[in-house]
Scaffold this active site. Structure first.
Site, short mmCIF file in Angstrom:
data_model
loop_
_atom_site.label_atom_id
_atom_site.label_comp_id
_atom_site.label_asym_id
_atom_site.label_seq_id
_atom_site.Cartn_x
_atom_site.Cartn_y
_atom_site.Cartn_z
N TYR A 166 -13.21 -4.53 11.39
CA TYR A 166 -11.94 -3.87 11.08
C TYR A 166 -10.98 -3.99 12.28
CZ TYR A 166 -8.47 -0.17 10.69
OH TYR A 166 -7.27 0.51 10.68
N GLY A 182 0.82 -1.21 0.00
CA GLY A 182 0.00 0.00 0.00
C GLY A 182 0.85 1.25 0.00
N1 LIG Z 1 -5.21 6.49 9.32
C1 LIG Z 1 -5.28 6.12 10.58
O1 LIG Z 1 -5.66 6.91 11.46
C2 LIG Z 1 -4.90 4.73 10.99
C3 LIG Z 1 -5.00 4.40 12.35
C4 LIG Z 1 -4.60 3.14 12.76
C5 LIG Z 1 -4.09 2.24 11.83
N2 LIG Z 1 -4.02 2.58 10.52
C6 LIG Z 1 -3.48 1.58 9.59
O2 LIG Z 1 -2.48 2.19 8.78
C7 LIG Z 1 -2.44 1.58 7.50
C8 LIG Z 1 -2.56 2.63 6.41
O3 LIG Z 1 -3.76 3.37 6.64
P1 LIG Z 1 -4.12 4.67 5.77
O4 LIG Z 1 -4.94 5.54 6.64
O5 LIG Z 1 -2.90 5.20 5.12
O6 LIG Z 1 -5.09 4.01 4.66
P2 LIG Z 1 -5.41 4.48 3.16
O7 LIG Z 1 -5.05 5.90 2.95
O8 LIG Z 1 -6.83 4.05 2.93
O9 LIG Z 1 -4.44 3.57 2.28
C9 LIG Z 1 -4.64 2.19 2.24
C10 LIG Z 1 -3.64 1.57 1.29
O10 LIG Z 1 -3.88 0.14 1.26
C11 LIG Z 1 -3.96 -0.25 -0.10
N3 LIG Z 1 -4.75 -1.46 -0.30
C12 LIG Z 1 -6.06 -1.67 0.01
N4 LIG Z 1 -6.43 -2.90 -0.41
C13 LIG Z 1 -5.35 -3.48 -1.01
C14 LIG Z 1 -5.11 -4.72 -1.67
N5 LIG Z 1 -6.07 -5.63 -1.83
N6 LIG Z 1 -3.87 -4.98 -2.14
C15 LIG Z 1 -2.89 -4.06 -2.02
N7 LIG Z 1 -3.06 -2.85 -1.44
C16 LIG Z 1 -4.28 -2.56 -0.94
C17 LIG Z 1 -4.58 0.95 -0.80
O11 LIG Z 1 -4.40 0.84 -2.18
P3 LIG Z 1 -5.46 1.48 -3.23
O12 LIG Z 1 -5.06 2.91 -3.36
O13 LIG Z 1 -5.27 0.66 -4.45
O14 LIG Z 1 -6.83 1.31 -2.62
C18 LIG Z 1 -3.79 2.06 -0.16
O15 LIG Z 1 -2.51 2.16 -0.74
C19 LIG Z 1 -3.59 0.55 7.49
O16 LIG Z 1 -3.06 -0.71 7.79
C20 LIG Z 1 -4.49 1.04 8.60
O17 LIG Z 1 -5.24 -0.04 9.17
C21 LIG Z 1 -4.41 3.80 10.08
#
Ligand SMILES: NC(=O)c1ccc[n+]([C@@H]2O[C@H](COP(=O)([O-])OP(=O)(O)OC[C@H]3O[C@@H](n4cnc5c(N)ncnc54)[C@H](OP(=O)(O)O)[C@@H]3O)[C@@H](O)[C@H]2O)c1
Length: 323
Positions: A184, A30
């Site tokens: 989730y 990702g």
């Molecule tokens: N943001 C927060 O506050 C927060 C808090 C706690 C934990 N997290 C964790 O941090 C991580 C990143 O979060 P984020 O907020 O940056 O999320 P995000 O902006 O939604 O980005 C998610 C990423 O995962 C990719 N992805 C989704 N499904 C996939 C698949 N089948 N194969 C390969 N890649 C895939 C997406 O690719 P596409 O662009 O192709 O969809 C995107 O690059 C996650 O693990 C999330 O659970 C985030």
């Protein structure tokens, strides 16, 4: 007789002055968006080769261009990777075309807000299937490349959402009672439980690889620096988000604990890293591992179920390269 001077203590970790890692290769799942993008940008600034694991070549290309615009001489590549398609992962790792991998960051994630319950093409609940099973199986196929590095790390990105959840080992895929937020949180708990169990198994096997869990705290797009065309925050959005900045942060800062878990020579397998202020924002620090995430009996059952559901078992240190 004069004795050798003691080694100087490690300088305090500075998220803006990362150590050089020009001889290393890192894979960020990702890496095309959100926190994963900033992980890739920050890791690229160390001189390392950074591979963006992404299912979309266009998005990965735009992310790579943006990284190059912010990090002169960045060495960044794309690997087509779809974690929701388990049977594609062995081939994806073959296309990685490296002799060794110094770290993989299990960052990609799906978070759904609303019903209905959705499934991957493989028939797994979408969040558990992508976030946990996809990374579980990917670890299996990366094992020879990680074992070939001198001291590789598997860094799993967890979440504070996992703190209040417990796994339902009889219904890991939420077939019975589906609530998106809970499913989730449980998928993130499964990932974190896997990360700690993996490290116990690596130690028992005498592996050179270690497994570390890190989480970003709370990371909002509206507090994140713009990286057009990937992501733009307007002045108005930034202004409206200011009160939230007392508690949470942007995605570039959410990347900090994860980057430290990849790079800091002082980080140990089995540790949990997160932001300093209430575990939600700020500079990285190590945190106590909550007891329910380190429950070895739960982890063993999750591991066995994950092997059954994916048809593979990650055995780092035991799989010779080339097999
Ligand atoms: N943001 C927060 O506050 C927060 C808090 C706690 C934990 N997290 C964790 O941090 C991580 C990143 O979060 P984020 O907020 O940056 O999320 P995000 O902006 O939604 O980005 C998610 C990423 O995962 C990719 N992805 C989704 N499904 C996939 C698949 N089948 N194969 C390969 N890649 C895939 C997406 O690719 P596409 O662009 O192709 O969809 C995107 O690059 C996650 O693990 C999330 O659970 C985030």
């Amino acid at each position: 007789m004069s004795s050798a001077p003691p080694n100087p203590p490690n300088p305090p970790w500075d998220v803006h002055r990362l150590p050089v890692a020009a001889d290393r290769t890192f894979l960020v799942t990702g890496g095309n968006a959100g926190i994963g993008y900033f992980l890739a940008e920050q890791l690229a600034a160390t001189g390392a080769v950074v591979v963006l694991g992404s299912r979309d070549a266009g998005k990965a290309g735009a992310a790579a261009d943006s990284i190059r615009a912010h990090v002169p001489d960045a060495r960044v590549r794309h690997l087509r990777l779809d974690l929701a398609d388990l049977s594609s992962l062995e081939g994806a790792v073959e296309r990685l075309d490296v002799e060794r991998l110094d770290a993989v960051v299990h960052n990609a994630g799906v978070a759904l807000d609303d019903p209905p319950r959705r499934e991957t093409d493989d028939g797994h609940e979408l969040m558990f299937g992508t976030n946990h099973l996809g990374h579980f199986a990917l670890t299996r196929w990366l094992a020879p490349l990680l074992s070939a590095a001198p001291a590789a790390r598997v860094v799993t990105v967890g979440s504070f959402a996992a703190r209040s959840e417990r796994l339902d080992l009889d219904d890991l895929e939420s077939a019975g009672d589906y609530r998106p937020g809970r499913t989730y949180g449980r998928s993130k708990l499964a990932q974190m439980t896997f990360g700690f169990e993996l490290d116990r198994r690596l130690r028992a096997a005498g592996s050179t690889v270690s497994s570390v869990v890190a989480h970003p705290g709370g990371a909002l797009d509206s507090l994140t620096p713009s990286r057009p065309p990937l992501h733009t925050t307007t002045a108005g959005e930034r202004l409206r988000a200011l009160p939230a900045a007392l508690m949470v942060q942007g995605k570039e800062a959410g990347a900090w604990p994860v980057v430290r878990a990849v790079l800091d020579p002082g980080v140990r397998g089995g540790q949990l890293w997160g932001p300093r202020v209430f575990g939600l924002r700020g500079a990285p620090r190590s945190e106590p591992v909550p007891a329910h995430m380190a429950d070895a009996a739960v982890a063993a059952r999750l591991w066995a179920a994950s092997c059954e559901l994916t048809g593979v078992e990650p055995h780092l240190g035991l799989i010779p390269a080339g097999r």
